[in-house]
Design a protein around this motif. Structure first.
Motif, PDB file in Angstrom:
ATOM      1  N   ILE A   1      16.955  -0.216  -5.654  1.00  0.00           N
ATOM      2  CA  ILE A   1      15.757  -0.008  -4.869  1.00  0.00           C
ATOM      3  C   ILE A   1      15.149   1.337  -5.271  1.00  0.00           C
ATOM      4  N   ILE A   2      13.860   1.432  -5.135  1.00  0.00           N
ATOM      5  CA  ILE A   2      13.116   2.635  -5.490  1.00  0.00           C
ATOM      6  C   ILE A   2      13.284   3.646  -4.365  1.00  0.00           C
ATOM      7  N   THR A   3      13.967   4.746  -4.649  1.00  0.00           N
ATOM      8  CA  THR A   3      14.309   5.690  -3.589  1.00  0.00           C
ATOM      9  C   THR A   3      13.445   6.943  -3.568  1.00  0.00           C
ATOM     10  N   TYR A   4      12.796   7.274  -4.662  1.00  0.00           N
ATOM     11  CA  TYR A   4      12.008   8.504  -4.718  1.00  0.00           C
ATOM     12  C   TYR A   4      10.519   8.191  -4.784  1.00  0.00           C
ATOM     13  N   ASP A   5       9.736   8.959  -4.036  1.00  0.00           N
ATOM     14  CA  ASP A   5       8.291   8.735  -4.019  1.00  0.00           C
ATOM     15  C   ASP A   5       7.637   9.024  -5.362  1.00  0.00           C
TER      16      ASP A   5
ATOM     17  N   ASN B   1      -5.119  -0.768  -6.947  1.00  0.00           N
ATOM     18  CA  ASN B   1      -5.910   0.172  -6.154  1.00  0.00           C
ATOM     19  C   ASN B   1      -5.090   1.335  -5.607  1.00  0.00           C
ATOM     20  N   THR B   2      -3.865   1.504  -6.083  1.00  0.00           N
ATOM     21  CA  THR B   2      -2.973   2.528  -5.562  1.00  0.00           C
ATOM     22  C   THR B   2      -2.891   3.694  -6.542  1.00  0.00           C
ATOM     23  N   PRO B   3      -3.113   4.929  -6.059  1.00  0.00           N
ATOM     24  CA  PRO B   3      -3.062   6.083  -6.952  1.00  0.00           C
ATOM     25  C   PRO B   3      -1.664   6.313  -7.533  1.00  0.00           C
ATOM     26  N   ALA B   4      -1.642   6.717  -8.801  1.00  0.00           N
ATOM     27  CA  ALA B   4      -0.375   6.963  -9.488  1.00  0.00           C
ATOM     28  C   ALA B   4       0.126   8.387  -9.304  1.00  0.00           C
ATOM     29  N   GLY B   5      -0.740   9.284  -8.957  1.00  0.00           N
ATOM     30  CA  GLY B   5      -0.332  10.670  -8.787  1.00  0.00           C
ATOM     31  C   GLY B   5      -0.624  11.501 -10.026  1.00  0.00           C
ATOM     32  N   ASP B   6      -0.425  12.813  -9.856  1.00  0.00           N
ATOM     33  CA  ASP B   6      -0.679  13.758 -10.933  1.00  0.00           C
ATOM     34  C   ASP B   6       0.201  14.984 -10.712  1.00  0.00           C
ATOM     35  N   ASP B   7      -0.184  16.112 -11.253  1.00  0.00           N
ATOM     36  CA  ASP B   7       0.622  17.334 -11.098  1.00  0.00           C
ATOM     37  C   ASP B   7       0.771  17.775  -9.646  1.00  0.00           C
ATOM     38  N   PHE B   8      -0.187  17.422  -8.811  1.00  0.00           N
ATOM     39  CA  PHE B   8      -0.207  17.928  -7.448  1.00  0.00           C
ATOM     40  C   PHE B   8       0.117  16.880  -6.393  1.00  0.00           C
ATOM     41  N   ASN B   9       0.287  15.628  -6.816  1.00  0.00           N
ATOM     42  CA  ASN B   9       0.463  14.529  -5.871  1.00  0.00           C
ATOM     43  C   ASN B   9       1.393  13.499  -6.513  1.00  0.00           C
ATOM     44  N   VAL B  10       2.401  13.037  -5.783  1.00  0.00           N
ATOM     45  CA  VAL B  10       3.357  12.077  -6.343  1.00  0.00           C
ATOM     46  C   VAL B  10       2.801  10.671  -6.425  1.00  0.00           C
ATOM     47  N   GLY B  11       1.639  10.442  -5.815  1.00  0.00           N
ATOM     48  CA  GLY B  11       1.068   9.098  -5.836  1.00  0.00           C
ATOM     49  C   GLY B  11       1.693   8.217  -4.781  1.00  0.00           C
ATOM     50  N   GLU B  12       1.255   6.961  -4.766  1.00  0.00           N
ATOM     51  CA  GLU B  12       1.692   6.055  -3.708  1.00  0.00           C
ATOM     52  C   GLU B  12       2.257   4.742  -4.237  1.00  0.00           C
TER      53      GLU B  12
ATOM     54  N   MET C   1       7.249  -0.986   0.346  1.00  0.00           N
ATOM     55  CA  MET C   1       6.693  -1.725   1.491  1.00  0.00           C
ATOM     56  C   MET C   1       6.531  -3.200   1.147  1.00  0.00           C
ATOM     57  N   TRP C   2       6.126  -3.497  -0.080  1.00  0.00           N
ATOM     58  CA  TRP C   2       5.960  -4.879  -0.530  1.00  0.00           C
ATOM     59  C   TRP C   2       7.309  -5.606  -0.552  1.00  0.00           C
ATOM     60  N   ILE C   3       8.341  -4.960  -1.069  1.00  0.00           N
ATOM     61  CA  ILE C   3       9.682  -5.568  -1.103  1.00  0.00           C
ATOM     62  C   ILE C   3      10.137  -5.890   0.312  1.00  0.00           C
ATOM     63  N   ARG C   4       9.960  -4.942   1.231  1.00  0.00           N
ATOM     64  CA  ARG C   4      10.353  -5.180   2.631  1.00  0.00           C
ATOM     65  C   ARG C   4       9.603  -6.367   3.224  1.00  0.00           C
ATOM     66  N   SER C   5       8.324  -6.447   2.933  1.00  0.00           N
ATOM     67  CA  SER C   5       7.512  -7.535   3.470  1.00  0.00           C
ATOM     68  C   SER C   5       7.962  -8.888   2.927  1.00  0.00           C
ATOM     69  N   VAL C   6       8.217  -8.958   1.627  1.00  0.00           N
ATOM     70  CA  VAL C   6       8.699 -10.206   1.019  1.00  0.00           C
ATOM     71  C   VAL C   6      10.032 -10.609   1.644  1.00  0.00           C
ATOM     72  N   LEU C   7      10.948  -9.664   1.766  1.00  0.00           N
ATOM     73  CA  LEU C   7      12.264  -9.978   2.348  1.00  0.00           C
ATOM     74  C   LEU C   7      12.152 -10.403   3.812  1.00  0.00           C
ATOM     75  N   ARG C   8      11.335  -9.697   4.569  1.00  0.00           N
ATOM     76  CA  ARG C   8      11.163 -10.032   5.994  1.00  0.00           C
ATOM     77  C   ARG C   8      10.621 -11.459   6.140  1.00  0.00           C
ATOM     78  N   ASN C   9       9.634 -11.809   5.321  1.00  0.00           N
ATOM     79  CA  ASN C   9       9.051 -13.144   5.404  1.00  0.00           C
ATOM     80  C   ASN C   9      10.029 -14.227   4.982  1.00  0.00           C
ATOM     81  N   ILE C  10      10.764 -14.002   3.910  1.00  0.00           N
ATOM     82  CA  ILE C  10      11.692 -15.046   3.449  1.00  0.00           C
ATOM     83  C   ILE C  10      12.822 -15.232   4.460  1.00  0.00           C
ATOM     84  N   ILE C  11      13.270 -14.163   5.077  1.00  0.00           N
ATOM     85  CA  ILE C  11      14.311 -14.274   6.114  1.00  0.00           C
ATOM     86  C   ILE C  11      13.784 -15.087   7.295  1.00  0.00           C
ATOM     87  N   GLN C  12      12.552 -14.816   7.699  1.00  0.00           N
ATOM     88  CA  GLN C  12      11.943 -15.562   8.807  1.00  0.00           C
ATOM     89  C   GLN C  12      11.823 -17.048   8.467  1.00  0.00           C
TER      90      GLN C  12
END
Length: 93
Positions: free
Chosen positions: A1-5, A53-64, A71-82
């Motif tokens: 899983i992706i642990t660092y922003d 549409n999500t910023p990648a970041g630069d020297d001053f911002n880690v991006g999103e 968040m997408w992984i959590r959403s996919v897992l939550r839906n498939i479990i349901q």
């Protein structure tokens, strides 16, 4: 899983995610209702719109991008479990 922003900081070209064929796709194909299958396929494909549409970041911002993927992984897992739980309930009736 992706642990660092900052995992995808500077990755401006990261706009598409392909899931490898496997257990998740098999589970989706086994779902009882076509509506559920379509919903899950739509959910899986949504990350490609999000990343475009999500910023990648630069020297001053880690991006999103890392946060968006987590968040997408959590959403996919939550839906498939349901859907799996509902599927089992229908089969047990």
């Amino acid at each position: 899983i992706i642990t660092y922003d900052d995992t995808f900081q500077w990755c401006k070209k990261l706009k598409h995610v392909d899931l490898v064929e496997g257990e998740l796709h098999e589970t989706i194909d086994a779902l009882l209702w076509e509506e559920w299958k379509n919903d899950m396929k739509e959910e899986i494909n949504s990350i490609n719109e999000i990343l475009s549409n999500t910023p990648a970041g630069d020297d001053f911002n880690v991006g999103e991008k890392a946060l968006a993927i987590r968040m997408w992984i959590r959403s996919v897992l939550r839906n498939i479990i349901q859907y799996k739980a509902q599927h089992r309930r229908y089969l047990n009736e």
